[in-house]
Structures are given as structure tokens and as C-alpha cells.
Design an enzyme around this catalytic site. Structure first.
Site, PDB file in Angstrom:
ATOM      1  N   ARG A 108     155.010  81.477  41.909  1.00  0.00           N
ATOM      2  CA  ARG A 108     154.396  80.788  42.857  1.00  0.00           C
ATOM      3  C   ARG A 108     155.006  80.274  44.041  1.00  0.00           C
ATOM      4  NH1 ARG A 108     151.566  74.697  41.754  1.00  0.00           N
ATOM      5  NH2 ARG A 108     149.739  76.094  41.152  1.00  0.00           N
ATOM      6  N   HIS A 135     144.757  81.832  44.814  1.00  0.00           N
ATOM      7  CA  HIS A 135     144.975  81.124  43.370  1.00  0.00           C
ATOM      8  C   HIS A 135     144.244  81.759  42.211  1.00  0.00           C
ATOM      9  CE1 HIS A 135     146.750  78.397  40.824  1.00  0.00           C
ATOM     10  NE2 HIS A 135     146.263  77.214  41.084  1.00  0.00           N
ATOM     11  N   GLN A 138     143.877  80.094  38.551  1.00  0.00           N
ATOM     12  CA  GLN A 138     142.851  78.996  38.530  1.00  0.00           C
ATOM     13  C   GLN A 138     141.261  79.741  38.332  1.00  0.00           C
ATOM     14  OE1 GLN A 138     143.660  75.593  39.166  1.00  0.00           O
ATOM     15  NE2 GLN A 138     141.600  75.315  38.378  1.00  0.00           N
ATOM     16  N   ASP A 231     138.995  70.310  46.901  1.00  0.00           N
ATOM     17  CA  ASP A 231     140.290  70.566  46.676  1.00  0.00           C
ATOM     18  C   ASP A 231     141.117  69.434  47.754  1.00  0.00           C
ATOM     19  OD1 ASP A 231     142.943  71.420  45.961  1.00  0.00           O
ATOM     20  OD2 ASP A 231     142.822  73.145  47.253  1.00  0.00           O
ATOM     21  N   CYS A 272     140.564  71.465  41.453  1.00  0.00           N
ATOM     22  CA  CYS A 272     141.816  72.364  40.627  1.00  0.00           C
ATOM     23  C   CYS A 272     142.736  71.193  40.150  1.00  0.00           C
ATOM     24  CB  CYS A 272     142.386  73.466  41.549  1.00  0.00           C
ATOM     25  SG  CYS A 272     142.760  72.898  43.109  1.00  0.00           S
ATOM     26  N   ARG A 317     143.153  76.126  32.224  1.00  0.00           N
ATOM     27  CA  ARG A 317     144.237  76.955  32.696  1.00  0.00           C
ATOM     28  C   ARG A 317     145.032  77.557  31.708  1.00  0.00           C
ATOM     29  NH1 ARG A 317     145.865  75.805  37.234  1.00  0.00           N
ATOM     30  NH2 ARG A 317     146.946  78.026  37.126  1.00  0.00           N
TER      31      ARG A 317
HETATM   32  N1  NVA Z   1     145.287  73.969  47.711  1.00  0.00           N
HETATM   33  C1  NVA Z   1     146.252  73.269  47.197  1.00  0.00           C
HETATM   34  C2  NVA Z   1     145.927  74.017  45.551  1.00  0.00           C
HETATM   35  C3  NVA Z   1     146.909  73.313  44.753  1.00  0.00           C
HETATM   36  C4  NVA Z   1     146.614  73.923  43.108  1.00  0.00           C
HETATM   37  C5  NVA Z   1     147.437  73.607  47.289  1.00  0.00           C
HETATM   38  O1  NVA Z   1     147.904  74.757  47.921  1.00  0.00           O
HETATM   39  O2  NVA Z   1     148.364  72.666  47.645  1.00  0.00           O
HETATM   40  N1   CP Z   2     145.548  73.468  39.697  1.00  0.00           N
HETATM   41  C1   CP Z   2     146.964  73.672  39.734  1.00  0.00           C
HETATM   42  O1   CP Z   2     147.385  74.735  40.149  1.00  0.00           O
HETATM   43  O2   CP Z   2     147.459  72.659  39.464  1.00  0.00           O
HETATM   44  P1   CP Z   2     149.536  72.733  39.432  1.00  0.00           P
HETATM   45  O3   CP Z   2     149.489  72.516  40.893  1.00  0.00           O
HETATM   46  O4   CP Z   2     149.813  71.272  38.971  1.00  0.00           O
HETATM   47  O5   CP Z   2     149.914  73.711  38.785  1.00  0.00           O
END
Ligand code: NVA
Ligand code: CP
Length: 331
Positions: A108, A135, A138, A231, A272, A317
Site C-alpha cells: 500500500r 484500490h 476493495q 469516498d 469503502c 474485505r
Molecule cells: N481514496 C481514499 C481511499 C481510502 C480507503 C484514500 O486514498 O485515502
Molecule cells: N477501505 C480501506 O482500504 O480501509 P483502510 O484504509 O482502513 O485499509
């Protein structure tokens, strides 16, 4: 011949056929049943995976850890700053080292190229746990959740509201195009997804029966929707300075009671997570005080309503990440 995903990396949904995505959804359902009925499924005993997190996480990290434990695997977690990666050792060298020790690598972080390079050099399956662009893990959870609620995917009217050019907007448009859902992004023009990705998805949609629509009009865009999805308005890695402009752009695109009432009466609300629906977070408080808002992308009323399936989605998830690990490492 059955489908075989053994040895494959999971970097973005664009790399997978609808049949392969279907296989992962069905495998997730099977693994969820095993978990819920307490049937042991430690099919990958003796294997090990490493989780590289350059951005924070609750769901993704815990899903990988629990999934790996349930499968009988060993797990190493490395967060930003606790390994040599990037600062003292290149991605290519890190990948070649980790590939000698582990059976799979989760990443990540920021650039999509990093996760692509890890896959290129490590020689083991690499899973994208979120980048700036996509992502994909997800997506399997979201498709599973929609199918659980409606019983089917093809023909679902799916609406994504808010920042439609972030990793979630991009990924959901691809997921809908692949699996035959009608995707509508309801967002200000400045935050529409990149034109090249829209064109790619429109091409994919020709084979699946999906449609891709982009609109600035909330009333028209959300009319009769089956799924309303949103989101955060500012994603991880974006500077705090963008809040002011983003709030101005996105305030009209909040998911609230009026939006849900305009949708199909059986519509569900998805996110999410994490979500800013009250002032019970540091960021929520900071933004609330500075800009005079108590809730951001979704109102607390909608978030807590019966239509909200966000915690089923969060649970999924884990089941879906388990399916991705199992399918790509192979029992
Ligand atoms: N768009 C958000 C998704 C988090 C799961 C981010 O990248 O922070
Ligand atoms: N939805 C998601 O990816 O959550 P986290 O950022 O907590 O992993």
C-alpha cells in the site's frame, strides 16, 4: 479447463477478465461460509507473506493479517520507515530480496509503478493494497457486497458521488465496466476521471452491457440508483491545503437524505471507509472547526441508516482478500 490464477499478481482490475473476477467473488463466498461455520481452512500452512504499508490502514492490514492467519500462513508487517525500501534500497532490489523469502507481497502506498515494479522483480504474487490510482482488493469486496444484497450484478444502477478521479472512483468505474453494472459518476467536472480511463472503460463496457455516464447533475445522476457510493473528499497523500478547494467543489455532492430519497427505494449506501460522517475524528474536528461543517461526504443520518451496508462491506474485505491470496498463491 478451470480458471487458474496461481502465480498472478493482483495490481489492478484492468488486468483481469470478468470470468476471473467472477471466480474471485465465488471463492470469497465459499471462504466466508467456511469462516462463518467454523470450518478450518489453513490451506497455505508453511507459507509466508509480507505486508508493506507506506500509508495507514485499518481494514486492509487487518484483512491481510486475519486472512493469512486463517490460511495458516506467517505474516510480516513493515510500515513506512521500518525497512530499507526506497531510502537505502531500490524497489527492484527490495523486491528481489523479499521474493527469496516470501510467497507473496502486499503493497500500500503511492505510485502505481511501485506495486507494478515489485511484481516485475520479485517473482512472487504481489497484491495492491491501494495506490494513488487504484484500490483493486476493495473492488472484490464491493462486488460481493452488492451481489449479496441484490442477488445479481449485471444491470445494477451504480452511482459514485464525490471525488471521481481518485483511486476509488477509478477502480469502481473499471469494476462496473467489467461486470456489467451501469456506472454513473456524479461529480464536478474538475473531478471527473481521466478521459483515457473513461474511454478504456467504455470499450470494456461494450462487451459486458455496462454503461459509463459522467454528470455534474445530482438530481439526474442519482435518480433511481440502486447503489449510492461515496469516498473521502481528500485522499491519503494529498496535502491539507487542498481541503478548502475540495470542500467548495464537493459540498453539493454530499450523500444526504435528499440523495437517498431520489434513488430507488431499495437503494443501499456504500463507502469503502474510513468516513467523515460526524465530528468524532481528529480530521473531522479540524475540518469542522475550520470550515463550519459537522459531516462531510455523507451525513450521519445516512451513514447510520438501515440502507447503509458499510460494515458488511468492511467485513467482506477479509473474505475477499483471503480469496485473492489463496487463488494467486495456490493451495
Ligand atoms: N481514496 C481514499 C481511499 C481510502 C480507503 C484514500 O486514498 O485515502
Ligand atoms: N477501505 C480501506 O482500504 O480501509 P483502510 O484504509 O482502513 O485499509
Amino acid at each position: 479447463m478451470g480458471l487458474n490464477l496461481r502465480g498472478r499478481s493482483f495490481l489492478k482490475l484492468l488486468d483481469f477478465t470478468p470470468d476471473e473476477i467472477r471466480y474471485l467473488i465465488d471463492l470469497s463466498k465459499h471462504l466466508k461460509k467456511l469462516k462463518h461455520t467454523g470450518i478450518k481452512h489453513d490451506l497455505l500452512k508453511g507459507k509466508n507473506i509480507v505486508l508493506l504499508f507506506e500509508k495507514t490502514s485499518t481494514r486492509t492490514r487487518c484483512s491481510f493479517e486475519v486472512a493469512a492467519n486463517d490460511l495458516g500462513m506467517g505474516v510480516t508487517f513493515l510500515d513506512a520507515g521500518s525497512s530499507q525500501m526506497g531510502k537505502k534500497e531500490s524497489i527492484a532490489d527490495t523486491a528481489r530480496v523479499l521474493g527469496r523469502m516470501y510467497d507473496g507481497i502486499e503493497y500500500r502506498g503511492f505510485d502505481q509503478k511501485i506495486v507494478e515494479d515489485l511484481a516485475k522483480y520479485s517473482g512472487v504474487p504481489v497484491w495492491n493494497g491501494l495506490t494513488d490510482d487504484f484500490h483493486p482488493t476493495q473492488m472484490i469486496a464491493d462486488l460481493l457486497t452488492i451481489e449479496e444484497k441484490f442477488g445479481y450484478l449485471k444491470g445494477i444502477r451504480f452511482v459514485y458521488m464525490g471525488d471521481a478521479r481518485n483511486n476509488m472512483g477509478n477502480s469502481l468505474m473499471v469494476a462496473c465496466a467489467k461486470m456489467g453494472l451501469h456506472f454513473t459518476a456524479v461529480a464536478p467536472k474538475q473531478l471527473f476521471p481521466e478521459e483515457s480511463l473513461v474511454q478504456t472503460c467504455k470499450e470494456i463496457a461494450k462487451n459486458s452491457g455496462a454503461t459509463i455516464t459522467l454528470t455534474e447533475n445530482v438530481q439526474e445522476g442519482t435518480k433511481n440508483a440502486d447503489v449510492i457510493y461515496t469516498d473521502v473528499w481528500v485522499s491519503m497523500g494529498e496535502p491539507d491545503e487542498v481541503w478548502e478547494q475540495r470542500l467548495t467543489l464537493l459540498k453539493p455532492y454530499q450523500v444526504n437524505r435528499a440523495v437517498m430519497e431520489n434513488a430507488n427505494e431499495h437503494a443501499i449506501f456504500m463507502h469503502c471507509l474510513p468516513a467523515f460522517h460526524d465530528l468524532n475524528t481528529d480530521t473531522g474536528k479540524m475540518v469542522g472547526q475550520k470550515f463550519g461543517l459537522n459531516e462531510l461526504e455523507v451525513t450521519d443520518e445516512v451513514f447510520e441508516s438501515i440502507q447503509s451496508v458499510v460494515f458488511d462491506e468492511a467485513e467482506n474485505r477479509m473474505h475477499t482478500i483471503k480469496a485473492i491470496i489463496l487463488a494467486t498463491i495456490g493451495a
